[in-house]
Design an enzyme around this catalytic site. Sequence first.
Site, PDB file in Angstrom:
ATOM      1  N   GLU A  41       0.817  -1.209   0.000  1.00 56.45           N
ATOM      2  CA  GLU A  41       0.000   0.000   0.000  1.00 56.45           C
ATOM      3  C   GLU A  41       0.853   1.262   0.000  1.00 56.45           C
ATOM      4  O   GLU A  41       0.522   2.243  -0.646  1.00 56.45           O
ATOM      5  CB  GLU A  41      -0.962   0.011   1.200  1.00 56.45           C
ATOM      6  CG  GLU A  41      -2.122  -0.938   1.051  1.00 56.45           C
ATOM      7  CD  GLU A  41      -2.966  -0.662  -0.198  1.00 56.45           C
ATOM      8  OE1 GLU A  41      -3.026   0.490  -0.646  1.00 56.45           O
ATOM      9  OE2 GLU A  41      -3.541  -1.621  -0.736  1.00 56.45           O
ATOM     10  N   CYS A 199     -13.768   1.661 -14.849  1.00 58.67           N
ATOM     11  CA  CYS A 199     -14.188   3.062 -14.702  1.00 58.67           C
ATOM     12  C   CYS A 199     -12.946   3.955 -14.763  1.00 58.67           C
ATOM     13  O   CYS A 199     -12.603   4.662 -13.828  1.00 58.67           O
ATOM     14  CB  CYS A 199     -14.943   3.252 -13.384  1.00 58.67           C
ATOM     15  SG  CYS A 199     -15.864   4.796 -13.324  1.00 58.67           S
ATOM     16  N   CYS A 206     -18.363   1.625 -19.848  1.00 63.10           N
ATOM     17  CA  CYS A 206     -19.653   1.458 -19.163  1.00 63.10           C
ATOM     18  C   CYS A 206     -20.402   0.215 -19.634  1.00 63.10           C
ATOM     19  O   CYS A 206     -21.136  -0.403 -18.858  1.00 63.10           O
ATOM     20  CB  CYS A 206     -20.510   2.701 -19.367  1.00 63.10           C
ATOM     21  SG  CYS A 206     -19.701   4.188 -18.757  1.00 63.10           S
ATOM     22  N   CYS A 209     -19.621  -2.583 -17.383  1.00 62.58           N
ATOM     23  CA  CYS A 209     -19.613  -2.275 -15.945  1.00 62.58           C
ATOM     24  C   CYS A 209     -20.787  -2.924 -15.211  1.00 62.58           C
ATOM     25  O   CYS A 209     -21.952  -2.704 -15.570  1.00 62.58           O
ATOM     26  CB  CYS A 209     -19.661  -0.761 -15.761  1.00 62.58           C
ATOM     27  SG  CYS A 209     -19.712  -0.286 -14.026  1.00 62.58           S
ATOM     28  N   CYS A 215     -25.570   3.717 -11.865  1.00 63.22           N
ATOM     29  CA  CYS A 215     -24.649   4.839 -12.063  1.00 63.22           C
ATOM     30  C   CYS A 215     -25.365   6.083 -12.580  1.00 63.22           C
ATOM     31  O   CYS A 215     -25.868   6.116 -13.709  1.00 63.22           O
ATOM     32  CB  CYS A 215     -23.539   4.418 -13.025  1.00 63.22           C
ATOM     33  SG  CYS A 215     -22.377   5.750 -13.337  1.00 63.22           S
TER      34      CYS A 215
END
Length: 376
Positions: A41, A199, A206, A209, A215
């Site tokens: 991370e 995205c 899209c 998605c 959305c």
Amino acid sequence: MIFSWTQQTFVRDLFDWFEIYGREHLPWRVDRAPYNVWVSEIMLQQTQVAKVLDYYSRFLEKFPNVSTLAEADEEEVLRLWEGLGYYRRARQLHAAARQIVERFGGVFPSRYEDVLSLPGVGRYTAGAIMSFAYDKHYPILEANTQRLFSRLIALRTPTAASESQKRLWEIAGSFVSRETCDSPRIINTALMDLGSLICTPNAPQCEKCPLQNACEAFKKDLTKQIPVAKKKVFYENRHEIALVIWENAQKKRVCLVRCKDSGRWGGLWDFPRAVVLGDEVDFDFAQNFTKNLVGLALKKVALLQTFRHGVTKYRIFLECFEAFCEDAGDIFEKTPEGECVQWVEVQKLRQFPLSSTGRQIAQILESGLDETSKIC
Ligand code: SF4
């Protein structure tokens, strides 16, 4: 209104999508030990996955756990970090490892507040460690999920604005609520992957998605306008010089300076550098600069190589000169700015963590390349 996204049927579609396309093969997802998740991370902050992969495996090989990292010299850590940028991250990682040894007996903490108290760990990183390593109900919000959530709710204000951040964190929280979410690890990972793979910033796919029906940006045909653009960054051109100062004509030892912790390459070593305000760099410029910096006079200066590179908002034209001292002698131990100065044998340059252009210059010196083309 914030509603619980996990109660919606489309979240099942998200899980289905993740089962097929999720990046569960990434090494920090295969071995989810808190230490591994933490290192990944920190490396992933402002850095692409593809770039992190090699660094991550080399780092884990050298420092497989908190104790080995805590025992290492900071320079060893920086040497492994070299090229990854944002070197403060490496120094904070190292400092945090030492704190884990001192405060938690070398065991990575499992309480959110303890994780958050470590150097270099903010709300996002703490949430990522808690959910990815411990599967606890903590939300995450980073570049990918921020963009995804902004589009899901058709957020019309800049994402960095404090009110926007509040809303986005609330949405992130609703995805991992205790009442409805069985695996915060999976949902956070799936959302990140969806943001990163589908995205995307400029051309969201899209049609592929799983959250399309939920959305708002898609429904309102606003996917190109959202997220609302940040303030445009204006790049500044900058002319810099770096000096390879040889102790004498035998070209065995060069002068290195350790960059201040607060600077752009904090903790790394570099060839002495200066910003050039006029157009021309001449012998007097190099002479004065060297005299002030390390207290030595030069007898010859020659252009070695030029570079063009970018650092944050600067587009830098860097001229690297090699300079020979008039009389070999002691250099100042510190520059007027308080940076350590040292003569270093060329063969030992690879042991020092260097800035990216510093490493390129070192490689030129190591290969014996001498493209002297202009004597000042
Ligand atoms: Fe992003 Fe398009 Fe999915 Fe909306 S439908 S979340 S804009 S990829």
